[in-house]
Every structure is written in structure tokens, then in C-alpha cells.
Design an enzyme around this catalytic site. Structure first.
Site, short mmCIF file in Angstrom:
data_model
loop_
_atom_site.label_atom_id
_atom_site.label_comp_id
_atom_site.label_asym_id
_atom_site.label_seq_id
_atom_site.Cartn_x
_atom_site.Cartn_y
_atom_site.Cartn_z
N SER A 143 0.88 -1.18 0.00
CA SER A 143 0.00 0.00 0.00
C SER A 143 0.91 1.22 0.00
O SER A 143 1.58 1.51 0.98
CB SER A 143 -0.90 0.01 1.24
N LYS B 263 -6.80 1.55 -3.09
CA LYS B 263 -6.50 1.03 -1.75
C LYS B 263 -6.66 2.11 -0.70
O LYS B 263 -7.16 1.84 0.41
CB LYS B 263 -5.07 0.47 -1.71
N LYS C 58 -0.52 5.16 8.08
CA LYS C 58 0.13 5.54 6.82
C LYS C 58 -0.90 5.68 5.70
O LYS C 58 -0.92 6.69 4.98
CB LYS C 58 1.16 4.47 6.44
#
Length: 300
Positions: A106, A180, A248
Site C-alpha cells: 500500500s 487502496k 500511513k
């Protein structure tokens, strides 16, 4: 695609390289090995590769050695900075012409586009293909795969993707990463809602298992509930995806290139950041329930 690979992918001739053998990556790589593919792995700590080696994987001495011996390389590592260092600066210059790099990390959409362009300059190909579904989805081959890049490359890779889950073609390079990030915005919100529902139910004197069973078939039901409801109740916080990685991912949604105001994601980022501040960054994302509990004076 390079004429070097006119033939379909096949276990007897397609050489697979894999870097990133954590909970998710290790399970995904094992499915390729079990399907008969020759898989070479690289691990900074070789002892962590023992289970895959026992299944028949080979161990490379370095990422450069792995690149030279692979037709398709999969990476699933930590942060965009890791991707830049490993993929952009190390692997791509070492890949043989026509090789394909698939990044399951990701990461940042702009970096995915940069990798795509750099791969073409090196007469290779790249696909950004982050996944969703957690450790259970990885083990069962039921991940959702968000693949982006050249359509013909994604189609060529389908025999490998099909072993891991369902591949969804999202468009040009970087779109897989954007998908994502949007996925994590939804997942983060679901996990916060599930956590708050469980804490409220407990304070109201409800049996938490009975609560989940009662609402799972209604509008409150979700894949997050199916994957993590029981784990939250049983205090099973083993990681499929680390809480620090959720921070993140949500950070890229809140502060990244999309320029969309997402107040719910911003709040979710704060709560998952609370997990990290509490020393629980390596805990699974379902552990966010502990933050809601602490706000309510439950637990330590």
C-alpha cells in the site's frame, strides 16, 4: 508486452521472485508455491523464511540476485520510502528485459506512476496491485486485488492473481494505490464504528457475541464485522495488517494528492495514531477497540 513472454504464465516455466514475507506476503507466496510455481524469496532475516523454504521456495542472497533470476517479482513491504529504495533504486535497474514487477505494498499513487515509467525505460513492466482482505483472505486466496497499469500486463498476470483472490482492473498506473487508499478510508471507518458499537453494547449490559449475531444480518453488518468482530471480543489483536500501516494509508487519504476533504478519515487517523502512541502500532487494526475503551475508562 515484450515478445520475450508471448506464452501464457505456467508453473513449469515462469520464474517467480518474492520480497516481503510477513503475515500477508508469506501467505500469498505460499499459495504460489503450493500451485507448483518455482518461487525464489529474499529475506533480510533468512530465519524468517524457514516455513516457505520448507514448502520448496529458494532463497536469494540479495534483491539483485533475485531480480536476475525472475520473470515476475512480487513485493509487499512497508512504506513508500521502502518501495522507492527497493523497487525504484534497486530492483528495476537489475531486472532482465521483459520482466514484470508487481507491487502489492500500500503505497503512494505518484510513486506507482514513477515506477511504471521507469520500468518502461528499462524495457520492463510494472503493476501496482495493493490488496484487501487481511491475513485470513491471504491464507484462503480470497483477497481483493486492486491492479493498475497496462491492461494487457494485468491480464497476463491473472493466473497468478487468481491464486490469491479476485483481481479488479482499476486503470492506469497509480489507480490501484488510489483504490487502496479509498478502501482504507472505508475500512477505518467500519472498524471505528464496530469498536464503538461493541463498547456501547458492553456498557448497556448486552452480551457482545449476541449483539454481533443480532446485527450482522442487518444494515450494520459488514466484512469488517465478519473478519474482526470475533477477534475484538476475544481480545485477539494479532496483526493481519499493522495499525501503524493504517495510519500511513489514512494519512495518504487525508494529506495526499486527492485533495478531498475527508473528516471521518482524519478522525480515524487520529484514533489509529492513538494506538501507535500507546505502543500498539504492531497490533492488528482490530485493536483500535482498545483506544475506544481507554477513552471510556475501560482497561489500561
Amino acid at each position: 508486452m515484450s515478445s520475450q513472454y508471448p506464452a501464457p504464465i505456467n508453473p513449469t516455466r515462469t520464474r517467480i521472485g518474492w520480497i516481503g514475507i510477513g503475515v500477508m506476503g508469506g501467505a500469498m507466496a505460499s499459495r504460489l508455491i503450493s500451485a507448483g510455481y518455482s518461487v525464489t524469496i529474499y529475506a533480510r532475516t533468512p530465519s524468517k523464511a524457514a516455513s516457505l523454504l520448507s514448502l520448496g521456495a529458494k532463497l536469494a542472497d540479495s534483491p539483485i540476485d533475485l531480480a536476475a533470476a525472475s520473470d515476475v517479482i512480487f513485493t509487499m513491504i512497508g512504506h513508500p520510502s521502502d518501495v522507492k529504495s527497493l523497487v525504484l533504486d534497486t530492483l528495476l535497474p537489475s531486472l532482465p528485459p521483459g520482466a514484470v514487477l508487481v507491487d502489492h505494498t500500500s503505497s503512494d499513487p505518484a510513486l506507482a506512476r514513477q515506477i511504471h515509467d521507469s520500468a518502461l525505460q528499462n524495457r520492463c513492466h510494472s503493476v501496482d496491485a495493493p490488496v484487501s482482505g487481511g491475513d485470513l483472505g491471504a491464507a484462503l486466496g480470497k483477497l481483493a486485488i486492486f491492479a493498475a497499469g497496462d491492461r494487457e500486463i494485468v491480464d497476463w498476470l491473472r493466473p497468478l492473481f487468481d491464486l490469491m483472490g479476485k483481481v479488479n482492473y482499476m486503470g492506469e498506473a497509480g489507480k490501484g494505490q488510489s483504490c487502496k487508499i479509498a478502501n482504507q478510508i472505508v475500512v477505518g471507518g467500519n472498524l471505528i464504528g464496530l469498536s464503538e458499537g461493541l463498547v456501547f453494547a458492553e456498557r448497556a449490559g448486552l452480551d457482545k457475541e449476541a449483539f454481533v449475531e443480532a446485527v450482522r444480518g442487518g444494515a450494520a453488518g459488514s466484512m469488517a464485522m465478519e473478519l474482526f468482530g470475533k477477534r475484538m471480543i476475544e481480545r485477539d489483536f494479532r496483526a493481519g495488517g499493522f495499525a501503524e500501516y493504517m495510519v500511513k494509508d489514512l494519512g495518504m487519504g487525508v494529506e495526499g494528492e486527492g485533495a478531498v476533504v475527508v473528516p471521518g478519515a482524519a478522525l480515524a487517523k487520529q484514533l489509529f495514531s492513538g494506538m501507535v502512541a500507546n505502543g500498539d502500532g504492531k497490533m492488528g487494526t482490530q485493536g483500535v477497540v482498545t483506544v475506544i475503551e481507554r477513552i471510556n475508562g475501560i482497561g489500561g
